[in-house]
Design an enzyme around this catalytic site. Structure first.
Site, short mmCIF file in Angstrom:
data_model
loop_
_atom_site.label_atom_id
_atom_site.label_comp_id
_atom_site.label_asym_id
_atom_site.label_seq_id
_atom_site.Cartn_x
_atom_site.Cartn_y
_atom_site.Cartn_z
N LYS A 279 0.99 2.89 5.64
CA LYS A 279 1.89 3.80 4.91
C LYS A 279 3.31 3.22 4.92
O LYS A 279 3.67 2.48 5.82
CB LYS A 279 1.92 5.16 5.61
CG LYS A 279 0.68 6.01 5.37
CD LYS A 279 0.86 7.38 6.00
CE LYS A 279 -0.38 8.23 5.79
NZ LYS A 279 -0.64 8.57 4.39
N ARG A 353 -11.41 11.86 4.98
CA ARG A 353 -12.76 12.10 4.46
C ARG A 353 -13.82 11.30 5.22
O ARG A 353 -14.97 11.70 5.28
CB ARG A 353 -12.77 11.80 2.95
CG ARG A 353 -12.41 10.39 2.61
CD ARG A 353 -12.00 10.20 1.16
NE ARG A 353 -10.61 10.61 0.90
CZ ARG A 353 -10.02 10.55 -0.28
NH1 ARG A 353 -10.69 10.11 -1.34
NH2 ARG A 353 -8.77 10.94 -0.43
#
Ligand code: BES
Ligand code: MN
Ligand code: ZN
Length: 507
Positions: A279, A353
């Site tokens: 990130k 996920r």
């Protein structure tokens, strides 16, 4: 803090402070009217002189009001009577609590709970009052060496109801509100703790502690257990970190022995650096909040245990860091999930996920009544719904409706997005059964589509709390959401199905 419920006249309360509301412009609420009469127009004189307009959030503290037993009277602005809704009610209470906490008194008798809030009953007003108190007085200063001690903190609050026949439901609502507030507080504390303290092992310790103090069952699976089960997508996220992953299972058995459980699954990424798909630097600290789904499961179970709801509930928390260590999973790697299906990891930052899909496969063993997962899953959800509504997607409309209603009832609202098959196309991979990302369009939906593939065997809903679990900026901090929504969802189920046979219809 000690809480109680009362019904009685405001001028007769022997209390450090009586709190009454003033509508804009300069209009006395019913309780203020009574005080004003007893005080021979003392309040209306003050309003006429222009000391208070009644603007929402404003307040005025009065001492030695004639004809009133209490030491002080606190006037709280409510805004325009026509526009007085949930938000204004909560704001007035928050202003009152803040003021009470700063005055010298130990206790306050609050008449704001008598105000009419459209379509809301006494129980709602009292539950919300308990939550607002918790929210207003909450501080996270355990990591500061100098605590911000209040000189003489408020110790006792009394909420008033207009009629004696409301006392019973108000008492019940108070107990519920305090249980939910305790659950929110736990969720906030865990969220606010930094990643170096709130590790997967710390979450596991917390789960053990809740289990011990409330009589829940607990299992903590470690890396070897997960390897045996084939939880490879979960483990693929853990590879880049030195922190050991944990898979936490908490079992609350308040229902009949055979009754199918409601299963809550919470994303427990204790820090999300993005992994190899690192990130950007700014605000990366906020990725300590990536375990707020897990925290909401723990908080909800605590609330449920305090309320002793007659349901069986299983809380499941897959937990790991997402770090870019030398052994980390690389973009392009293909991993076989616990379900046997293969996933091409095109972006290691779509890790939520990957840990949830194995958890969703794992929970099949509980033959769940339904499964709700809670996750800070997508930045796209923040773009779509901001920090007001939680994103909701579900493979069953009845379950979706139940959660939406619970969100409305608790004022912890969710908004549904479509989970249509059309979106599944975006997850196609040239090299595996599916890719772990679906591109920029509809990011929240494609993330849910990925999860849906692992939740086909039961009724399932997904709450994306990326925008609602914490606040950024000056007031940075965890919110404790969606503990109120989840608690209400379960309270409603308990009300509708205290049925010990566990034979109610699904959905
Ligand atoms: N934990 C983040 C989601 C997130 C981002 C929550 C910002 C709150 C604020 C999640 O693991 C993530 O990184 N999601 C990616 C998915 C993308 C790579 C498909 C995102 O939303 O950018
Ligand atoms: Mn991520
Ligand atoms: Zn994440």
């Amino acid at each position: 803090m000690e809480f109680s419920i009362k019904s009685g006249s405001p001028e007769k309360q022997r209390s450090a402070c009586v709190v009454v509301g003033i509508f804009e412009p300069r209009k006395l609420s019913a309780a203020a009217e009574i005080v004003d009469k007893a005080a021979h127009q003392f309040l209306s004189d003050i309003l006429r002189r222009g000391d208070m307009e009644g603007k929402s959030g404003s307040s005025l503290l009065l001492h030695n009001v004639p004809g009133v037993e209490a030491d002080r009277v606190l006037l709280v602005g409510l805004g325009k009577e026509r526009e007085f809704r949930e938000k204004e009610y909560r704001a007035a209470l928050a202003a009152a609590i803040r003021q009470l906490n700063e005055t010298g008194g130990f206790d306050g008798t609050v008449y704001l709970t008598e105000l009419n809030v459209r379509k809301r009953d006494v129980a709602w007003k009292i539950r919300q009052a308990a939550l607002v108190v918790q929210e207003t007085l909450y501080r996270f200063d355990r990591l500061k060496s100098k605590k911000n001690e209040v000189r003489r903190p408020l110790r006792k609050l009394t909420f008033c109801v207009s009629r004696r026949n409301e006392l019973q439901s108000a008492e019940t609502a108070l107990a519920e509100g305090l249980a939910i507030a305790a659950g929110m507080e736990l969720a906030k504390d865990l969220g606010n703790l930094p990643g170096n303290i709130c590790t997967p092992s710390h979450l596991a310790d917390q789960a053990r502690e809740i289990a011990k103090s409330h009589g829940l069952g607990v299992d903590i699976l470690d890396r070897a257990d997960m390897e045996k089960l084939g939880m490879n997508t979960l483990l693929s996220v853990a590879r880049g970190s030195h922190e050991p992953p944990k898979f936490i299972v908490l079992r609350y058995s308040g229902g009949a022995a055979g009754a199918k459980p409601v299963v809550l699954v919470g994303k427990g990424i204790t820090f999300d650096s993005g992994g190899i798909s690192l990130k950007p630097g700014p605000e990366m600290d906020e990725m300590k909040y990536d375990m707020c789904g897990a925290a909401s499961v723990l908080g909800t179970l605590k609330a449920v245990a305090l309320m002793k709801l007659p349901l069986n509930i299983v809380g499941v928390i897959p937990s790991t860091e997402n770090m870019p260590g030398g052994a980390a999973t690389k973009p392009g790697d293909v991993i076989t999930s616990m379900s046997g299906r293969t996933v091409e990891i095109l972006n290691t930052d779509a890790e939520g996920r990957l840990i949830l899909c194995d958890a969703l496969t794992y929970v099949e063993r509980f033959s769940p009544e339904c499964v709700v997962d809670i996750a800070t899953l997508t930045g796209a959800c923040v773009i779509a719904l901001g920090n007001v509504a939680t994103g909701l997607l579900a493979n069953n409309e009845c379950l979706a409706k139940e959660l939406l209603d619970a969100g409305q009832d608790s004022y912890d609202r969710a908004w549904q997005m479509p989970l249509w098959d059309d979106y599944q196309e975006q997850l196609k991979s040239n090299f595996a059964d599916m890719a772990n990302i679906g591109g920029r369009p509809a990011g929240t939906i494609t993330a849910a589509c990925f999860l849906a593939r692992f939740a086909e065997k039961y009724h399932w809903a997904h709450l994306d709390i990326a925008g609602t679990a914490w606040r950024s900026g000056k007031e940075k901090g965890a919110t404790g959401r969606p503990v109120p929504l989840l608690a209400h969802f379960l309270m409603d189920r308990a009300r509708r199905a205290p049925n010990p046979a566990g034979k109610r219809k699904r959905g």
